[in-house]
Design a protein around this motif. Structure first.
Motif, PDB file in Angstrom:
ATOM      1  N   ILE A   7     -18.949 -98.366   7.987  1.00 17.25           N
ATOM      2  CA  ILE A   7     -20.174 -98.912   8.606  1.00 17.25           C
ATOM      3  C   ILE A   7     -19.750-100.511   9.242  1.00 17.25           C
ATOM      4  CG2 ILE A   7     -21.406-100.133   6.827  1.00 17.25           C
ATOM      5  CD1 ILE A   7     -22.907 -98.373   9.724  1.00 17.25           C
ATOM      6  N   PHE A   8     -18.740-100.998   8.499  1.00 22.04           N
ATOM      7  CA  PHE A   8     -18.110-102.212   9.176  1.00 22.04           C
ATOM      8  C   PHE A   8     -17.235-101.814  10.394  1.00 22.04           C
ATOM      9  CE2 PHE A   8     -14.983-105.569   9.022  1.00 22.04           C
ATOM     10  CZ  PHE A   8     -15.585-106.673   9.216  1.00 22.04           C
ATOM     11  N   VAL A   9     -16.537-100.791  10.248  1.00 23.01           N
ATOM     12  CA  VAL A   9     -15.559-100.454  11.398  1.00 23.01           C
ATOM     13  C   VAL A   9     -16.454 -99.789  12.478  1.00 23.01           C
ATOM     14  CG1 VAL A   9     -13.850 -98.638  11.995  1.00 23.01           C
ATOM     15  CG2 VAL A   9     -13.919 -99.782   9.896  1.00 23.01           C
ATOM     16  N   LEU A  10     -17.499 -99.034  12.175  1.00 26.81           N
ATOM     17  CA  LEU A  10     -18.471 -98.518  13.216  1.00 26.81           C
ATOM     18  C   LEU A  10     -19.156 -99.463  13.992  1.00 26.81           C
ATOM     19  CD1 LEU A  10     -19.762 -95.850  14.316  1.00 26.81           C
ATOM     20  CD2 LEU A  10     -21.893 -96.374  12.853  1.00 26.81           C
ATOM     21  N   SER A  11     -19.701-100.563  13.369  1.00 26.96           N
ATOM     22  CA  SER A  11     -20.088-101.638  14.172  1.00 26.96           C
ATOM     23  C   SER A  11     -19.493-102.484  14.864  1.00 26.96           C
ATOM     24  CB  SER A  11     -21.238-102.839  13.003  1.00 26.96           C
ATOM     25  OG  SER A  11     -20.239-103.301  12.144  1.00 26.96           O
ATOM     26  N   ALA A  12     -18.025-102.733  14.496  1.00 25.07           N
ATOM     27  CA  ALA A  12     -16.941-103.426  15.253  1.00 25.07           C
ATOM     28  C   ALA A  12     -16.618-102.486  16.379  1.00 25.07           C
ATOM     29  CB  ALA A  12     -15.632-103.611  14.131  1.00 25.07           C
ATOM     30  N   VAL A  13     -16.590-101.314  16.207  1.00 26.51           N
ATOM     31  CA  VAL A  13     -16.306-100.375  17.511  1.00 26.51           C
ATOM     32  C   VAL A  13     -17.390-100.615  18.517  1.00 26.51           C
ATOM     33  CG1 VAL A  13     -16.286 -98.033  18.310  1.00 26.51           C
ATOM     34  CG2 VAL A  13     -14.912 -98.732  16.369  1.00 26.51           C
ATOM     35  N   PHE A  14     -18.907-100.640  18.024  1.00 32.69           N
ATOM     36  CA  PHE A  14     -19.934-100.749  18.956  1.00 32.69           C
ATOM     37  C   PHE A  14     -19.457-102.221  19.898  1.00 32.69           C
ATOM     38  CE2 PHE A  14     -23.580 -97.959  18.041  1.00 32.69           C
ATOM     39  CZ  PHE A  14     -22.708 -96.859  17.947  1.00 32.69           C
ATOM     40  N   ALA A  15     -19.434-103.281  18.982  1.00 34.42           N
ATOM     41  CA  ALA A  15     -19.191-104.575  19.623  1.00 34.42           C
ATOM     42  C   ALA A  15     -18.056-104.421  20.478  1.00 34.42           C
ATOM     43  CB  ALA A  15     -18.878-105.365  18.164  1.00 34.42           C
ATOM     44  N   ALA A  16     -16.711-103.742  20.044  1.00 35.03           N
ATOM     45  CA  ALA A  16     -15.799-103.867  20.878  1.00 35.03           C
ATOM     46  C   ALA A  16     -16.194-103.018  22.390  1.00 35.03           C
ATOM     47  CB  ALA A  16     -14.348-103.298  20.442  1.00 35.03           C
ATOM     48  N   LEU A  17     -16.674-101.908  22.219  1.00 33.06           N
ATOM     49  CA  LEU A  17     -16.919-101.159  23.522  1.00 33.06           C
ATOM     50  C   LEU A  17     -17.840-102.147  24.136  1.00 33.06           C
ATOM     51  CD1 LEU A  17     -16.326 -98.339  24.219  1.00 33.06           C
ATOM     52  CD2 LEU A  17     -18.633 -97.590  23.283  1.00 33.06           C
ATOM     53  N   ALA A  18     -18.937-102.759  23.557  1.00 25.11           N
ATOM     54  CA  ALA A  18     -19.910-103.658  24.476  1.00 25.11           C
ATOM     55  C   ALA A  18     -18.942-104.710  25.158  1.00 25.11           C
ATOM     56  CB  ALA A  18     -20.933-104.385  23.825  1.00 25.11           C
ATOM     57  N   GLY A  19     -17.976-105.365  24.495  1.00 24.41           N
ATOM     58  CA  GLY A  19     -17.177-106.365  25.275  1.00 24.41           C
ATOM     59  C   GLY A  19     -16.333-105.481  26.320  1.00 24.41           C
ATOM     60  N   VAL A  20     -15.761-104.434  26.220  1.00 24.45           N
ATOM     61  CA  VAL A  20     -15.225-103.798  27.132  1.00 24.45           C
ATOM     62  C   VAL A  20     -15.919-103.660  28.685  1.00 24.45           C
ATOM     63  CG1 VAL A  20     -14.071-101.709  28.099  1.00 24.45           C
ATOM     64  CG2 VAL A  20     -13.525-102.435  25.693  1.00 24.45           C
ATOM     65  N   PHE A  21     -17.040-103.369  28.378  1.00 26.50           N
ATOM     66  CA  PHE A  21     -18.095-102.835  29.393  1.00 26.50           C
ATOM     67  C   PHE A  21     -18.388-104.184  30.053  1.00 26.50           C
ATOM     68  CE2 PHE A  21     -19.203 -98.488  29.807  1.00 26.50           C
ATOM     69  CZ  PHE A  21     -18.348 -97.939  28.980  1.00 26.50           C
ATOM     70  N   VAL A  22     -18.929-105.120  29.165  1.00 29.71           N
ATOM     71  CA  VAL A  22     -19.110-106.369  29.644  1.00 29.71           C
ATOM     72  C   VAL A  22     -18.143-107.298  30.703  1.00 29.71           C
ATOM     73  CG1 VAL A  22     -19.836-108.859  29.182  1.00 29.71           C
ATOM     74  CG2 VAL A  22     -21.152-106.962  28.053  1.00 29.71           C
ATOM     75  N   THR A  23     -16.985-106.951  30.196  1.00 29.75           N
ATOM     76  CA  THR A  23     -15.744-107.605  30.525  1.00 29.75           C
ATOM     77  C   THR A  23     -15.365-106.687  32.247  1.00 29.75           C
ATOM     78  OG1 THR A  23     -14.529-108.077  28.701  1.00 29.75           O
ATOM     79  CG2 THR A  23     -13.118-108.194  30.797  1.00 29.75           C
ATOM     80  N   HIS A  24     -15.743-105.761  32.493  1.00 29.01           N
ATOM     81  CA  HIS A  24     -15.415-104.868  33.526  1.00 29.01           C
ATOM     82  C   HIS A  24     -16.833-105.410  34.370  1.00 29.01           C
ATOM     83  CE1 HIS A  24     -11.739-102.673  33.079  1.00 29.01           C
ATOM     84  NE2 HIS A  24     -12.248-102.334  31.823  1.00 29.01           N
ATOM     85  N   TYR A  25     -17.967-105.488  33.845  1.00 28.25           N
ATOM     86  CA  TYR A  25     -19.009-105.841  34.659  1.00 28.25           C
ATOM     87  C   TYR A  25     -18.887-107.293  35.270  1.00 28.25           C
ATOM     88  CZ  TYR A  25     -23.909-106.008  35.726  1.00 28.25           C
ATOM     89  OH  TYR A  25     -25.090-106.455  36.307  1.00 28.25           O
ATOM     90  N   ASN A  26     -18.593-108.212  34.218  1.00 29.13           N
ATOM     91  CA  ASN A  26     -18.260-109.620  35.003  1.00 29.13           C
ATOM     92  C   ASN A  26     -17.259-109.696  35.657  1.00 29.13           C
ATOM     93  OD1 ASN A  26     -21.096-110.203  33.643  1.00 29.13           O
ATOM     94  ND2 ASN A  26     -20.026-111.174  31.832  1.00 29.13           N
ATOM     95  N   GLY A  27     -16.203-108.759  35.476  1.00 29.88           N
ATOM     96  CA  GLY A  27     -14.941-109.243  36.388  1.00 29.88           C
ATOM     97  C   GLY A  27     -14.028-110.091  35.357  1.00 29.88           C
ATOM     98  N   GLY A  28     -14.710-110.476  34.319  1.00 30.49           N
ATOM     99  CA  GLY A  28     -13.618-111.414  33.470  1.00 30.49           C
ATOM    100  C   GLY A  28     -14.347-111.611  32.003  1.00 30.49           C
ATOM    101  N   ILE A  29     -13.534-112.403  31.292  1.00 29.90           N
ATOM    102  CA  ILE A  29     -14.137-112.775  30.077  1.00 29.90           C
ATOM    103  C   ILE A  29     -13.588-114.072  29.769  1.00 29.90           C
ATOM    104  CG2 ILE A  29     -12.118-111.560  28.877  1.00 29.90           C
ATOM    105  CD1 ILE A  29     -14.252-111.050  26.467  1.00 29.90           C
ATOM    106  N   GLY A  30     -14.177-114.904  29.044  1.00 32.19           N
ATOM    107  CA  GLY A  30     -13.791-116.220  28.589  1.00 32.19           C
ATOM    108  C   GLY A  30     -13.932-116.365  27.247  1.00 32.19           C
ATOM    109  N   PRO A  31     -13.274-117.551  26.426  1.00 28.78           N
ATOM    110  CA  PRO A  31     -13.208-117.807  25.199  1.00 28.78           C
ATOM    111  C   PRO A  31     -14.749-117.785  24.617  1.00 28.78           C
ATOM    112  CG  PRO A  31     -12.106-119.605  26.206  1.00 28.78           C
ATOM    113  CD  PRO A  31     -12.442-118.453  27.165  1.00 28.78           C
ATOM    114  N   SER A  32     -15.529-118.493  25.277  1.00 26.54           N
ATOM    115  CA  SER A  32     -17.057-118.443  24.877  1.00 26.54           C
ATOM    116  C   SER A  32     -17.662-117.295  24.073  1.00 26.54           C
ATOM    117  CB  SER A  32     -17.917-119.242  25.671  1.00 26.54           C
ATOM    118  OG  SER A  32     -18.368-118.190  26.699  1.00 26.54           O
TER     119      SER A  32
END
Lengths: 253, 363
Positions: free
Chosen positions: B248-273
Motif C-alpha cells: 500500500i505504501f508503494v501504491l500510494s507512492a505510485v499515485f503521487a508520482a503519477l500526479a506529479g508527472v501530469f501536473v508537471t506536463h500541465y504546468n509546463g514545469g516543476i519547482g522545488p516547492s
C-alpha cells in the motif's frame, strides 16, 4: 507423532527466566490446559508457540514441522489459531468483517484482482461472507454482524474473537484465558462451547485461571511455576498433587 | 446491490464534474477550470495517502517527495537535450526503439528528448521502486518513528531537487512539453485545451477512486484495515502484515508520482516547492480533515482546500493555514469534519468549560 511437541523451551527476559526448559506434547483431538500462579510464564509460553516471541533455545514442532523461528502469519497458515487474554479485535471494522479476516488464509484474491474487482473474486467474497456468518451464528452473535466491534459488550467481543479464530479452520486452537471477565453462567457457556469445538476435531490448548472450568473440560493439565513445569497429569491427579497444592496455597497450606 | 452502493457516488461525482464545466462555460468563468484541474491532480495524491493512512494505519510525511520524483523525472527527461550524446550507443538504441523524439527548440536548435510516455513510465516506476526499497526497512517503524523516517526521506528529495543542476536547482525545470496521451489528447497548459485537460485530470481522479474503493472492499483491503485495527492479531490471522504495508505504501507512492508527472506536463514545469516538507504536511492535513479512513472525505477536502489555496485565498499564510487546520482538526474533530455531530460538539465544548471552572472551585 504428536500434533504439538514442545522440547526444552527456554525464554529469558533480562535476568528473569520466564519459561525454563518446558517440554510437553499434545495429541490430536485433546484439550490440554496450562495453569499456574500469576507470572508463571503461561502467556509467554503461548507467545512462543504462536511465534510472537522468539525462544532462546528449544524446539516447537507443530504437525511435524519445526515452527520456532517462523513468523506468526506463517504459523497461522499451518493451522494454528489463537485468542488473546485481553481481546484483540480489529477496531473500526464490523463484527462480520472481523470474522471475515479469519477466512483470509482460506481465500486467495490478490492486490490487483481486488483493485480491479475482477468477477472471479465475487464468488470467493460471497463464500467468505457466508462462512463468516455461520461462525457468528455458531457463537450466537450473528445479531451483531453489522455493528462496529468497539460498540459491543465484552461478552459479545469475546464471542467474535472466538468466531474469528474458528473461521481460520485451525487444527490447533490456543485460548488465552477464555473465561476472564465472564460471570459463572457465561463461563459455563464457554465451557460447553470449548467441548463442542473439540468434538468438531479441533485440538485445544488453553490457559485459564478458573479452576472449575479447567477441571471440567481438560483431558490433561500442565502446571507451571516460575517458568518451570512442575506437573503434568490428569485433572483429578493434579488436584491431589502436593507440589501443585504447595505452589497454589503456600507451604503452610 | 452492494456494487451499486459503492459506485453510486462515483456517478454523482461525474455529474458534478460535468455540471461544473457546463456552468463555467456559460458564466464565462472557465479560468476556474485551471485550478480545478490542478486540485484534481493533487487529490490523487491525497486519496492515495488516505488509503495508506486511514486504512493501512501508516503515516507518511514524505509524499511530496514521491510527487516530486514523478514530476522532476518526467520534466527532466522530456526537456534535457540528448543531441550531444547522439553518437552514444545507449542513446541511439533508445532512439531506434522510438523512445526519443526529435524536435526544434525554442531558438531553432535541434532537440532530442525522451518521449513523454517513456518518461512517465520511467518516472512512475522509479518512484515505485524507491518506495519499495525504503518501505521495507522504514515500515517496520511505528507511529512517531515512521513519521520521522518518512519526513527524512521527504527532506532528502527536497535537498536533491534543490542542489542538483540536472533538476535545475532553485529554479526547477521549465519548458516541459505537453504529454500526448493519445492522438489529439494532450496534457498541457495550453489555453485551447483547458476543458480537455480538466476532463483528463478528473478522469484520472475517477479511475483512482474506483480502484481504491474496490481495493478497500476486497480481501486485501480488509487485511489492510485489520493491520490498522490490531497488527498483532492480523498477523495471527495469517496476514503477512509487512508485505501488505509495503504494497500500500508503494501504491500510494505510485499515485503521487503519477500526479506529479501530469501536473508537471500541465504546468509546463516543476519547482522545488513541490518537493517541500510543507507540501507533505498539507497532504496529511487534508487526509485528516477528510476523516482519515474516508476516501470521499479526503477527495472533497482535497479539492476544496487545494482550490482555495491555488486561488490564493489564503494569501501568503498558505502554509500557516494548513498548519492551523491540522491543529484544529486534531483537537475538535479527529474523525474529520464530515463526521462532526454538531450537537455533541457543543456539549463536549460546554463540558470542557464546565469542568475547567469546576477544577478552579475545588482548588
Amino acid at each position: 507423532m504428536a500434533l504439538l511437541e514442545i522440547q526444552n523451551l527456554n525464554r529469558r527476559f533480562g535476568g528473569l527466566q520466564a519459561v525454563n526448559s518446558v517440554s510437553f506434547t499434545m495429541e490430536q483431538g485433546m484439550i490440554k490446559a496450562v495453569i499456574g500462579p500469576n507470572g508463571a510464564g503461561k502467556t509467554t509460553l503461548f507467545n512462543l508457540i504462536a511465534g510472537n516471541l522468539p525462544a532462546n533455545s528449544g524446539n516447537i514442532f507443530f504437525n511435524e514441522t519445526k515452527i520456532n523461528g517462523r513468523k506468526p502469519y506463517q504459523i497461522a497458515r499451518l493451522g494454528l489459531s489463537r485468542t488473546y487474554q485481553n481481546i484483540k479485535l480489529f477496531h473500526g471494522m464490523t463484527a462480520l468483517e472481523n470474522v471475515m479476516l479469519g477466512r483470509h488464509i482460506r481465500s486467495k484474491a490478490g492486490f490487483v484482482a481486488g483493485m480491479l474487482n475482477l468477477p472471479w473474486t465475487w464468488p470467493e467474497e460471497r463464500m467468505i461472507r457466508d462462512k463468516s456468518m455461520e461462525y457468528l451464528d455458531l457463537l450466537g452473535v450473528a445479531g451483531c454482524a453489522d455493528i462496529e466491534v468497539s460498540n459491543l459488550s465484552f461478552g459479545q467481543q469475546r464471542g467474535i474473537e472466538f468466531a474469528r479464530a474458528l473461521a481460520t479452520e485451525p487444527t490447533l486452537l490456543l485460548l488465552d484465558e477464555p473465561a476472564a471477565g465472564l460471570n459463572i453462567y457465561e463461563t459455563a457457556e464457554i465451557g460447553r462451547l470449548i467441548s463442542k469445538i473439540r468434538e468438531s476435531g479441533i485440538t485445544i490448548l488453553l490457559v485459564e485461571h478458573d479452576m472449575s472450568l479447567v477441571m471440567d473440560i481438560s483431558d490433561e493439565i500442565v502446571v507451571l511455576s516460575f517458568g518451570e513445569k512442575i506437573a503434568e497429569d490428569l485433572p483429578h491427579n493434579i488436584q491431589q498433587n502436593e507440589e501443585v497444592i504447595r505452589v497454589y496455597l503456600g507451604d503452610e497450606g | 446491490m452492494d456494487l451499486f452502493k459503492r459506485y453510486f457516488p462515483v456517478f454523482s461525482l461525474l455529474a458534478v464534474v460535468v455540471g461544473i464545466q457546463v456552468v463555467t462555460h456559460f458564466t464565462e468563468t472557465t479560468y476556474y477550470l485551471t485550478q480545478l484541474t490542478m486540485s484534481a491532480y493533487y487529490s490523487v495524491v491525497v486519496i492515495g495517502l488516505c488509503v495508506l493512512m486511514g486504512y493501512g494505519g501508516q503515516i507518511s510525511l514524505g509524499h511530496a517527495g514521491f510527487f516530486a520524483i514523478g514530476g522532476y523525472l518526467a520534466g527532466a527527461l522530456t526537456t534535457h537535450n540528448l543531441i550531444t550524446l547522439k553518437g552514444h550507443r545507449l542513446v541511439s538504441l533508445l532512439d531506434n526503439v522510438g523512445l526519443l523524439v526529435d524536435s526544434k527548440g525554442l531558438y531553432g536548435g535541434d532537440l532530442l528528448t525522451v518521449e513523454p510516455w517513456a518518461a512517465c513510465i520511467i518516472a512512475v516506476l522509479t518512484a515505485g521502486l524507491i518506495a519499495f526499497a525504503i518501505g521495507g526497512p522504514i515500515l517496520k517503524l511505528k507511529g512517531h518513528y515512521l513519521a520521522m523516517a518518512t519526513l527524512g526521506f521527504g527532506i532528502i528529495i527536497y535537498r536533491i531537487a534543490l542542489a542538483s543542476a540536472y533538476f535545475g536547482e532553485a529554479d526547477g525545470i521549465s519548458e516541459v512539453p505537453g504529454f500526448k496521451l493519445l492522438p489529439g489528447i494532450e496534457v498541457s497548459g495550453s489555453f485551447v485545451s483547458r476543458v480537455l485537460n480538466y476532463y483528463i485530470a478528473w478522469g484520472m481522479v475517477i479511475v483512482a477512486v474506483i480502484l481504491l474503493l474496490n481495493l478497500i472492499h476486497s480481501r486485501v483491503g480488509r487485511a489492510l484495515r485489520s493491520i490498522h485495527g490490531a497488527e498483532e492479531a492480523a498477523n495471527a490471522m495469517g496476514v503477512n502484515t509487512a508485505r501488505y504495508k509495503l504494497y500500500i505504501f508503494v501504491l500510494s507512492a505510485v499515485f503521487a508520482a503519477l500526479a506529479g508527472v501530469f501536473v508537471t506536463h500541465y504546468n509546463g514545469g516543476i519547482g522545488p516547492s513541490e518537493a517541500g516538507v510543507m507540501k507533505s504536511v498539507r497532504y496529511v492535513a487534508i487526509v485528516a480533515v477528510g476523516g482519515m479512513a474516508n476516501i470521499w472525505g479526503a477527495l472533497i477536502m482535497g479539492i476544496v482546500l487545494n482550490f482555495l489555496s491555488l486561488r490564493g485565498v489564503f494569501g501568503s499564510y498558505d502554509d500557516a493555514v494548513f498548519g492551523v487546520i491540522l491543529i484544529i482538526i486534531m483537537l475538535f474533530a479527529p474523525q474529520g469534519i464530515l463526521n462532526i455531530n454538531p450537537g455533541q460538539k457543543v456539549k463536549s465544548l460546554l463540558s470542557f468549560f464546565v469542568s475547567k471552572s469546576g477544577e478552579e472551585t475545588t482548588e
